[in-house]
Design a protein around this motif. Structure first.
Motif, PDB file in Angstrom:
ATOM      1  N   GLY A 172      88.748  99.725  81.637  1.00 29.25           N
ATOM      2  CA  GLY A 172      87.811 100.817  81.361  1.00 29.25           C
ATOM      3  C   GLY A 172      86.969 101.220  82.552  1.00 29.25           C
ATOM      4  N   SER A 173      86.772 100.284  83.495  1.00 22.84           N
ATOM      5  CA  SER A 173      85.970 100.611  84.685  1.00 22.84           C
ATOM      6  C   SER A 173      86.710 101.547  85.623  1.00 22.84           C
ATOM      7  CB  SER A 173      85.594  99.326  85.434  1.00 22.84           C
ATOM      8  OG  SER A 173      86.746  98.739  86.049  1.00 22.84           O
ATOM      9  N   MET A 174      88.014 101.670  85.437  1.00 20.87           N
ATOM     10  CA  MET A 174      88.848 102.477  86.342  1.00 20.87           C
ATOM     11  C   MET A 174      88.883 103.921  85.857  1.00 20.87           C
ATOM     12  SD  MET A 174      91.803  99.588  86.722  1.00 20.87           S
ATOM     13  CE  MET A 174      91.349  97.909  87.166  1.00 20.87           C
ATOM     14  N   ASN A 175      87.694 104.489  85.779  1.00 17.17           N
ATOM     15  CA  ASN A 175      87.502 105.820  85.211  1.00 17.17           C
ATOM     16  C   ASN A 175      86.541 106.593  86.114  1.00 17.17           C
ATOM     17  OD1 ASN A 175      86.148 107.947  83.657  1.00 17.17           O
ATOM     18  ND2 ASN A 175      87.222 107.129  81.882  1.00 17.17           N
ATOM     19  N   ILE A 176      87.038 107.625  86.761  1.00 14.38           N
ATOM     20  CA  ILE A 176      86.228 108.356  87.737  1.00 14.38           C
ATOM     21  C   ILE A 176      84.972 108.952  87.111  1.00 14.38           C
ATOM     22  CG2 ILE A 176      86.236 110.519  89.061  1.00 14.38           C
ATOM     23  CD1 ILE A 176      88.920 109.744  90.167  1.00 14.38           C
ATOM     24  N   GLN A 177      85.124 109.568  85.951  1.00 13.45           N
ATOM     25  CA  GLN A 177      83.959 110.191  85.326  1.00 13.45           C
ATOM     26  C   GLN A 177      82.920 109.145  84.928  1.00 13.45           C
ATOM     27  OE1 GLN A 177      83.257 113.522  85.234  1.00 13.45           O
ATOM     28  NE2 GLN A 177      81.263 112.627  84.714  1.00 13.45           N
ATOM     29  N   LEU A 178      83.363 107.993  84.446  1.00 20.49           N
ATOM     30  CA  LEU A 178      82.439 106.913  84.102  1.00 20.49           C
ATOM     31  C   LEU A 178      81.650 106.473  85.331  1.00 20.49           C
ATOM     32  CD1 LEU A 178      81.374 104.642  82.190  1.00 20.49           C
ATOM     33  CD2 LEU A 178      83.283 103.255  83.025  1.00 20.49           C
ATOM     34  N   LEU A 179      82.331 106.288  86.448  1.00 22.88           N
ATOM     35  CA  LEU A 179      81.661 105.847  87.668  1.00 22.88           C
ATOM     36  C   LEU A 179      80.639 106.868  88.136  1.00 22.88           C
ATOM     37  CD1 LEU A 179      84.767 104.418  89.561  1.00 22.88           C
ATOM     38  CD2 LEU A 179      82.978 103.112  88.392  1.00 22.88           C
ATOM     39  N   VAL A 180      80.981 108.133  88.060  1.00 21.26           N
ATOM     40  CA  VAL A 180      80.043 109.194  88.450  1.00 21.26           C
ATOM     41  C   VAL A 180      78.818 109.189  87.541  1.00 21.26           C
ATOM     42  CG1 VAL A 180      79.719 111.698  88.546  1.00 21.26           C
ATOM     43  CG2 VAL A 180      81.774 110.669  89.518  1.00 21.26           C
ATOM     44  N   THR A 181      79.058 109.067  86.250  1.00 22.42           N
ATOM     45  CA  THR A 181      77.950 109.067  85.285  1.00 22.42           C
ATOM     46  C   THR A 181      77.014 107.891  85.517  1.00 22.42           C
ATOM     47  OG1 THR A 181      79.300 110.183  83.613  1.00 22.42           O
ATOM     48  CG2 THR A 181      77.371 108.964  82.833  1.00 22.42           C
ATOM     49  N   ILE A 182      77.577 106.699  85.728  1.00 27.22           N
ATOM     50  CA  ILE A 182      76.752 105.519  85.983  1.00 27.22           C
ATOM     51  C   ILE A 182      75.927 105.694  87.249  1.00 27.22           C
ATOM     52  CG2 ILE A 182      76.841 103.080  86.663  1.00 27.22           C
ATOM     53  CD1 ILE A 182      79.212 102.765  84.764  1.00 27.22           C
ATOM     54  N   ALA A 183      76.567 106.158  88.314  1.00 30.32           N
ATOM     55  CA  ALA A 183      75.867 106.324  89.585  1.00 30.32           C
ATOM     56  C   ALA A 183      74.708 107.303  89.449  1.00 30.32           C
ATOM     57  CB  ALA A 183      76.840 106.788  90.662  1.00 30.32           C
ATOM     58  N   LYS A 184      74.922 108.402  88.745  1.00 27.65           N
ATOM     59  CA  LYS A 184      73.851 109.389  88.560  1.00 27.65           C
ATOM     60  C   LYS A 184      72.754 108.844  87.657  1.00 27.65           C
ATOM     61  CE  LYS A 184      76.578 113.530  89.525  1.00 27.65           C
ATOM     62  NZ  LYS A 184      77.118 114.814  89.003  1.00 27.65           N
ATOM     63  N   ASP A 185      73.136 108.090  86.634  1.00 26.56           N
ATOM     64  CA  ASP A 185      72.137 107.470  85.755  1.00 26.56           C
ATOM     65  C   ASP A 185      71.243 106.493  86.519  1.00 26.56           C
ATOM     66  OD1 ASP A 185      73.061 108.870  83.573  1.00 26.56           O
ATOM     67  OD2 ASP A 185      74.183 107.191  82.700  1.00 26.56           O
ATOM     68  N   LEU A 186      71.794 105.879  87.556  1.00 31.42           N
ATOM     69  CA  LEU A 186      71.036 104.920  88.365  1.00 31.42           C
ATOM     70  C   LEU A 186      70.223 105.605  89.460  1.00 31.42           C
ATOM     71  CD1 LEU A 186      73.712 102.088  88.687  1.00 31.42           C
ATOM     72  CD2 LEU A 186      71.644 102.071  87.288  1.00 31.42           C
ATOM     73  N   GLY A 187      70.232 106.931  89.463  1.00 34.32           N
ATOM     74  CA  GLY A 187      69.411 107.683  90.403  1.00 34.32           C
ATOM     75  C   GLY A 187      70.022 107.880  91.768  1.00 34.32           C
ATOM     76  N   LEU A 188      71.311 107.604  91.903  1.00 35.01           N
ATOM     77  CA  LEU A 188      71.958 107.772  93.195  1.00 35.01           C
ATOM     78  C   LEU A 188      72.252 109.245  93.473  1.00 35.01           C
ATOM     79  CD1 LEU A 188      74.406 104.752  92.948  1.00 35.01           C
ATOM     80  CD2 LEU A 188      72.368 104.918  94.381  1.00 35.01           C
ATOM     81  N   LYS A 189      72.364 109.565  94.748  1.00 38.79           N
ATOM     82  CA  LYS A 189      72.596 110.942  95.174  1.00 38.79           C
ATOM     83  C   LYS A 189      73.954 111.048  95.882  1.00 38.79           C
ATOM     84  CE  LYS A 189      67.628 111.485  95.979  1.00 38.79           C
ATOM     85  NZ  LYS A 189      66.576 111.778  96.997  1.00 38.79           N
ATOM     86  N   ASN A 190      74.373 112.286  96.108  1.00 39.06           N
ATOM     87  CA  ASN A 190      75.636 112.550  96.825  1.00 39.06           C
ATOM     88  C   ASN A 190      76.769 111.714  96.236  1.00 39.06           C
ATOM     89  OD1 ASN A 190      74.114 114.160  98.687  1.00 39.06           O
ATOM     90  ND2 ASN A 190      73.539 112.290  99.769  1.00 39.06           N
ATOM     91  N   VAL A 191      76.856 111.691  94.923  1.00 39.14           N
ATOM     92  CA  VAL A 191      77.835 110.858  94.220  1.00 39.14           C
ATOM     93  C   VAL A 191      79.219 111.511  94.290  1.00 39.14           C
ATOM     94  CG1 VAL A 191      78.481 109.839  92.014  1.00 39.14           C
ATOM     95  CG2 VAL A 191      76.055 109.957  92.678  1.00 39.14           C
ATOM     96  N   ASN A 192      80.200 110.710  94.634  1.00 38.45           N
ATOM     97  CA  ASN A 192      81.582 111.194  94.704  1.00 38.45           C
ATOM     98  C   ASN A 192      82.518 110.059  94.330  1.00 38.45           C
ATOM     99  OD1 ASN A 192      83.784 112.835  95.168  1.00 38.45           O
ATOM    100  ND2 ASN A 192      83.830 112.451  97.369  1.00 38.45           N
ATOM    101  N   ALA A 193      83.393 110.305  93.382  1.00 37.70           N
ATOM    102  CA  ALA A 193      84.409 109.314  92.989  1.00 37.70           C
ATOM    103  C   ALA A 193      85.766 109.999  93.022  1.00 37.70           C
ATOM    104  CB  ALA A 193      84.120 108.752  91.601  1.00 37.70           C
TER     105      ALA A 193
END
Length: 248
Positions: A172-193
Motif C-alpha cells: 500500500g505504501s507504493m502509491n504515488i498519490q498516497l505519498l504526495v498526500t502524506i508529504a503535504k499533510d506533514l507540511g512539506l513543500k515542493n512535493v513530487n512523487a
C-alpha cells in the motif's frame, strides 16, 4: 521499531545471506541523475542515510559529492561498512555510523539532505515512518525517499517467486498519490512523487532459487528490456522504483 514488518533477526539473516556485498561503487550509480539535480538546485553539505546498511548511498555521496555523511540503521555490521569504505578509497571516519531504532533515537543534529532507499515500505504506517525522517531534516532541507515498485511486473515476479519477501513489504505504501498526500499533510513543500527507472525485475537470494525460476525471471527481464527500451518512459507497470522528493 514501531509497526515494522521486519525485525532485527530478519535483517541479521538477510545480510548474512548476501554475497558480494563489498564492491567499487560506480559514478553512474542508481539515482545519480536525481542526486546531480538536487546538488545543483541547492547547497548540500550534510547528509544522513536512514536504514541504509551497509551504506552504499552514504559511501556514494561521500565519494562523489564530498558531503559530511552519516549512516543510521537498526542493524549494523560496522566492519562491513568499513570494508565498503576502504574498497571505495575512503577512510573509516568518512562516514559516521549510528546503530539505533529510528523511532526512539533522538537526533543530535539535523541535515541538509535526509535520504532513505528501500526503507519506508517495511512499515505498516507510511505516515509514521516518513514523519521520523523529518526529525533529522534542516528547515529548507531536502527529503529524498525511494522505494521499490511492486505494483507492476516486478511485483508479479516477487509475489509469484518469492512470496515470503513480498509479504515483508507494505504494498500500500507504493502509491504515488498516497505519498504526495502524506508529504503535504506533514507540511512539506515542493512535493513530487514519480516512477523511476527503465524496466527491471529481480529476486532476493536468486542463487537459492530453482533453475527454472532463474531462467524464467531472466526471460522476463530480457523481454521487458526489449519491449520498453524504444519508448523510454517511466510507468507504474514497468518502472522498478518510486521516488518521493520534498522540501521542509
Amino acid at each position: 521499531m514501531a509497526n515494522e514488518l521486519t525485525d532485527r533477526l530478519f535483517w541479521k539473516n538477510y545480510w548474512e545471506s548476501k554475497k558480494d556485498l563489498i564492491f567499487v561503487i560506480p559514478e553512474k550509480y542508481v539515482f545519480k541523475e536525481i542526486f546531480d539535480r538536487l546538488f545543483k538546485e541547492q547547497k548540500i553539505n550534510s547528509v544522513i542515510e536512514l536504514g541504509g546498511f551497509p551504506g552504499y548511498y552514504a559511501t556514494f555521496l561521500k565519494k562523489f559529492y564530498q558531503t559530511n555523511t552519516t549512516l543510521l540503521d537498526y542493524f549494523v555490521y560496522p566492519e562491513l561498512t568499513q570494508k565498503l569504505l576502504q574498497k571505495n578509497g575512503l577512510a573509516e571516519k568518512d562516514v559516521a555510523i549510528i546503530e539505533a531504532d529510528l523511532f526512539s533515537h533522538q537526533p543530535v543534529q539535523k541535515y541538509d539532505l535526509v535520504l532513505s532507499c528501500g526503507l519506508i515500505e517495511h512499515f505498516e504506517s507510511t505516515k509514521s515512518i516518513i514523519t521520523q525522517h523529518l526529525l533529522y531534516l534542516n528547515d529548507g532541507g531536502k527529503l529524498l525517499i525511494t522505494l521499490p515498485n511492486f505494483k507492476g511486473v516486478n511485483g508479479f515476479v516477487q509475489k509469484t517467486f518469492d512470496l515470503e519477501n513480498y509479504n515483508k513489504h507494505n504494498i500500500g505504501s507504493m502509491n504515488i498519490q498516497l505519498l504526495v498526500t502524506i508529504a503535504k499533510d506533514l507540511g512539506l513543500k515542493n512535493v513530487n512523487a514519480y516512477y523511476f527507472g527503465g524496466f527491471s525485475v529481480w529476486l532476493e537470494n536468486k542463487q537459492q532459487k530453482s533453475t527454472f525460476t532463474k531462467a524464467f525471471v531472466k526471460t522476463i527481464w530480457y523481454a521487458g528490456k526489449l519491449l520498453t527500451k524504444p519508448f523510454g518512459y517511466q510507468s507504474r507497470l514497468f518502472s522498478p522504483y518510486i521516488v518521493l522528493e520534498a522540501t521542509k
